[in-house]
Write an enzyme that holds these catalytic residues in place. Structure first.
Site, PDB file in Angstrom:
ATOM      1  N   PHE A  62       0.794  -1.097  -0.054  1.00  0.00           N
ATOM      2  CA  PHE A  62       0.038  -0.042  -0.194  1.00  0.00           C
ATOM      3  C   PHE A  62       0.832   1.079  -0.085  1.00  0.00           C
ATOM      4  O   PHE A  62       0.396   2.294   0.152  1.00  0.00           O
ATOM      5  CB  PHE A  62      -0.749  -0.078   1.161  1.00  0.00           C
ATOM      6  CG  PHE A  62      -1.652  -1.290   1.353  1.00  0.00           C
ATOM      7  CD1 PHE A  62      -1.446  -1.954   2.533  1.00  0.00           C
ATOM      8  CD2 PHE A  62      -2.619  -1.715   0.486  1.00  0.00           C
ATOM      9  CE1 PHE A  62      -2.307  -3.191   2.596  1.00  0.00           C
ATOM     10  CE2 PHE A  62      -3.132  -2.870   0.419  1.00  0.00           C
ATOM     11  CZ  PHE A  62      -3.185  -3.382   1.630  1.00  0.00           C
ATOM     12  N   TRP A  65       7.954   3.953  -1.166  1.00  0.00           N
ATOM     13  CA  TRP A  65       9.070   5.079  -0.717  1.00  0.00           C
ATOM     14  C   TRP A  65      10.470   4.638  -1.074  1.00  0.00           C
ATOM     15  O   TRP A  65      10.513   3.358  -1.835  1.00  0.00           O
ATOM     16  CB  TRP A  65       9.205   4.774   0.885  1.00  0.00           C
ATOM     17  CG  TRP A  65       8.975   3.271   1.433  1.00  0.00           C
ATOM     18  CD1 TRP A  65       8.822   2.319   0.735  1.00  0.00           C
ATOM     19  CD2 TRP A  65       9.395   2.982   2.894  1.00  0.00           C
ATOM     20  NE1 TRP A  65       9.028   0.933   1.650  1.00  0.00           N
ATOM     21  CE2 TRP A  65       9.309   1.612   2.874  1.00  0.00           C
ATOM     22  CE3 TRP A  65       9.714   3.798   4.092  1.00  0.00           C
ATOM     23  CZ2 TRP A  65       9.848   0.960   4.123  1.00  0.00           C
ATOM     24  CZ3 TRP A  65       9.972   3.045   5.180  1.00  0.00           C
ATOM     25  CH2 TRP A  65       9.810   1.599   5.210  1.00  0.00           C
ATOM     26  N   ASN A  66      11.366   5.360  -1.011  1.00  0.00           N
ATOM     27  CA  ASN A  66      12.981   5.073  -1.725  1.00  0.00           C
ATOM     28  C   ASN A  66      14.021   5.554  -0.519  1.00  0.00           C
ATOM     29  O   ASN A  66      13.613   6.036   0.627  1.00  0.00           O
ATOM     30  CB  ASN A  66      12.888   6.461  -2.724  1.00  0.00           C
ATOM     31  CG  ASN A  66      11.988   6.433  -3.784  1.00  0.00           C
ATOM     32  OD1 ASN A  66      11.571   5.280  -4.141  1.00  0.00           O
ATOM     33  ND2 ASN A  66      11.537   7.513  -3.928  1.00  0.00           N
ATOM     34  N   HIS A  73      26.188  18.210   0.261  1.00  0.00           N
ATOM     35  CA  HIS A  73      26.496  19.554  -0.463  1.00  0.00           C
ATOM     36  C   HIS A  73      26.014  19.224  -1.971  1.00  0.00           C
ATOM     37  O   HIS A  73      26.728  19.451  -2.768  1.00  0.00           O
ATOM     38  CB  HIS A  73      27.828  19.915  -0.427  1.00  0.00           C
ATOM     39  CG  HIS A  73      28.351  20.558   1.145  1.00  0.00           C
ATOM     40  ND1 HIS A  73      28.320  21.784   1.269  1.00  0.00           N
ATOM     41  CD2 HIS A  73      28.455  19.757   2.228  1.00  0.00           C
ATOM     42  CE1 HIS A  73      28.616  21.687   2.825  1.00  0.00           C
ATOM     43  NE2 HIS A  73      28.629  20.411   3.369  1.00  0.00           N
ATOM     44  N   ASP A  79      25.313  25.558   3.528  1.00  0.00           N
ATOM     45  CA  ASP A  79      26.785  25.521   4.288  1.00  0.00           C
ATOM     46  C   ASP A  79      26.821  25.688   5.480  1.00  0.00           C
ATOM     47  O   ASP A  79      26.707  27.020   5.914  1.00  0.00           O
ATOM     48  CB  ASP A  79      27.944  26.319   3.403  1.00  0.00           C
ATOM     49  CG  ASP A  79      28.029  25.629   2.039  1.00  0.00           C
ATOM     50  OD1 ASP A  79      28.812  26.535   1.216  1.00  0.00           O
ATOM     51  OD2 ASP A  79      27.640  24.615   1.675  1.00  0.00           O
ATOM     52  N   HIS A  83      31.792  23.396   7.766  1.00  0.00           N
ATOM     53  CA  HIS A  83      32.070  22.814   6.418  1.00  0.00           C
ATOM     54  C   HIS A  83      33.687  23.232   6.122  1.00  0.00           C
ATOM     55  O   HIS A  83      34.112  22.730   5.347  1.00  0.00           O
ATOM     56  CB  HIS A  83      30.984  23.334   5.450  1.00  0.00           C
ATOM     57  CG  HIS A  83      31.328  23.128   4.316  1.00  0.00           C
ATOM     58  ND1 HIS A  83      31.659  21.928   3.748  1.00  0.00           N
ATOM     59  CD2 HIS A  83      31.153  23.993   2.994  1.00  0.00           C
ATOM     60  CE1 HIS A  83      32.092  22.024   2.220  1.00  0.00           C
ATOM     61  NE2 HIS A  83      31.995  23.144   1.882  1.00  0.00           N
ATOM     62  N   HIS A 212      33.805  30.452   1.458  1.00  0.00           N
ATOM     63  CA  HIS A 212      33.542  29.628   2.618  1.00  0.00           C
ATOM     64  C   HIS A 212      34.750  29.988   3.674  1.00  0.00           C
ATOM     65  O   HIS A 212      34.117  29.937   4.970  1.00  0.00           O
ATOM     66  CB  HIS A 212      34.258  28.509   2.012  1.00  0.00           C
ATOM     67  CG  HIS A 212      33.385  27.610   1.118  1.00  0.00           C
ATOM     68  ND1 HIS A 212      33.254  27.915  -0.149  1.00  0.00           N
ATOM     69  CD2 HIS A 212      32.504  26.749   1.174  1.00  0.00           C
ATOM     70  CE1 HIS A 212      32.346  27.375  -0.849  1.00  0.00           C
ATOM     71  NE2 HIS A 212      31.756  26.533   0.139  1.00  0.00           N
TER      72      HIS A 212
END
Ligand SMILES: O=C(O)C(=O)c1ccccc1S
Ligand SMILES: [Mn+2]
Length: 262
Positions: A62, A65-66, A73, A79, A83, A212
């Site tokens: 019924f 889903w995966n 990223h 970020d 990171h 960054h």
């Protein structure tokens, strides 16, 4: 005494459509363009994979889903300070420990699309931000600064989006002094439409990858691969950018939304 805040008018405006909700995220799947670091620099993030578990069948009568194979990223993503090595020691620098208040904030959109159309290596400088402020007003403490380039329109082709040749990637972004300037104004984060928050040429800047290096050094955030910035006003929109609460996460794909008064 300050009047108690009231969200009634916002609720009415959302229901009436007087306030629109704009989707600033790209579709996320196996076709999502990803940053390609030269192998001599480091390992790369894996291609996005979507694996089916069941689809109303013998594996699950019924339901469908995966399960996903997905780098933090990938695609439109957030970020977090950890990171980058310059932000690695912040106790509140991971996706699960950033204060939720920081996920909703006013947003400034600096339109560089005309310059980028002429030069894909266009760099937004501190003077460029100051010129924008002369027209639109100062960047306020606690607000996002997004660089509109219309680069998202290349998102359908990784080759176009990364725009790399034998001399490396050619894509727009900020200079060092641009990031230093917006930090001096108290910006909460920097966002771009390109695969990462830095320009293609950022590896040769000092410091390398300033969006960054410097934003995360200041315990501030980045948003990459944003879309539809051409649908936002220069000022006045509210950005909602809440990463997944990944434990010790360095970032996460996310749905970025903007509230815009019609
Ligand atoms: O944050 C990113 O996705 C990004 O742009 C990046 C990731 C890893 C290494 C270098 C860069 S420049
Ligand atoms: Mn990133």
């Amino acid at each position: 005494m300050a009047q108690k805040a009231d969200l009634t008018s916002l609720a009415e405006a959302l229901l009436s459509g007087a306030v629109d909700v704009i989707d600033l995220s790209a579709p996320l799947g196996p076709e999502t363009p990803l940053i390609k670091l030269p192998p001599e620099i480091g390992k790369n993030t894996p291609t996005v994979e979507v694996h089916n578990i069941s689809n109303y069948d013998q594996n699950g009568p019924f339901w469908s889903w995966n399960w996903l194979k997905l780098g933090e990223h990938s695609g439109t993503h957030f970020d977090a300070p950890v990171h980058w090595i310059t932000g690695k020691d912040y106790a509140d620098g991971t996706t699960d420990r950033i204060a939720p208040k920081n996920f909703v904030a006013p947003v400034n959109v600096i339109d560089c699309s005309a310059e980028v159309k002429k030069n894909p290596d266009f760099l937004l400088t501190a003077d460029g931000v100051r010129a924008w402020e002369k027209t639109h007003g100062d960047i306020a403490k606690g607000t996002w600064v997004l660089m509109r380039t219309d680069w998202y329109k290349r998102n359908g082709s990784e080759k176009e989006f990364l725009n790399a040749n034998e001399t490396g990637p050619h894509s727009p972004g900020p200079t060092v002094d641009c990031i230093e300037y917006i930090l001096s104004k108290g910006a909460i984060g920097w966002g771009s439409e390109t695969v990462g928050t830095d320009a293609g040429a950022a590896g040769g800047m000092t410091p390398p990858f300033p969006a960054h290096n410097l934003m995360h050094k200041a315990n501030r955030y980045g948003l990459a691969s944003l879309c539809n910035l051409d649908k936002l006003p220069a000022k006045g929109a509210i950005l909602i950018a809440a990463p997944l609460k990944i434990v010790n996460g360095t970032g996460s794909p996310l749905r970025v939304l903007a509230l815009v008064a019609r």
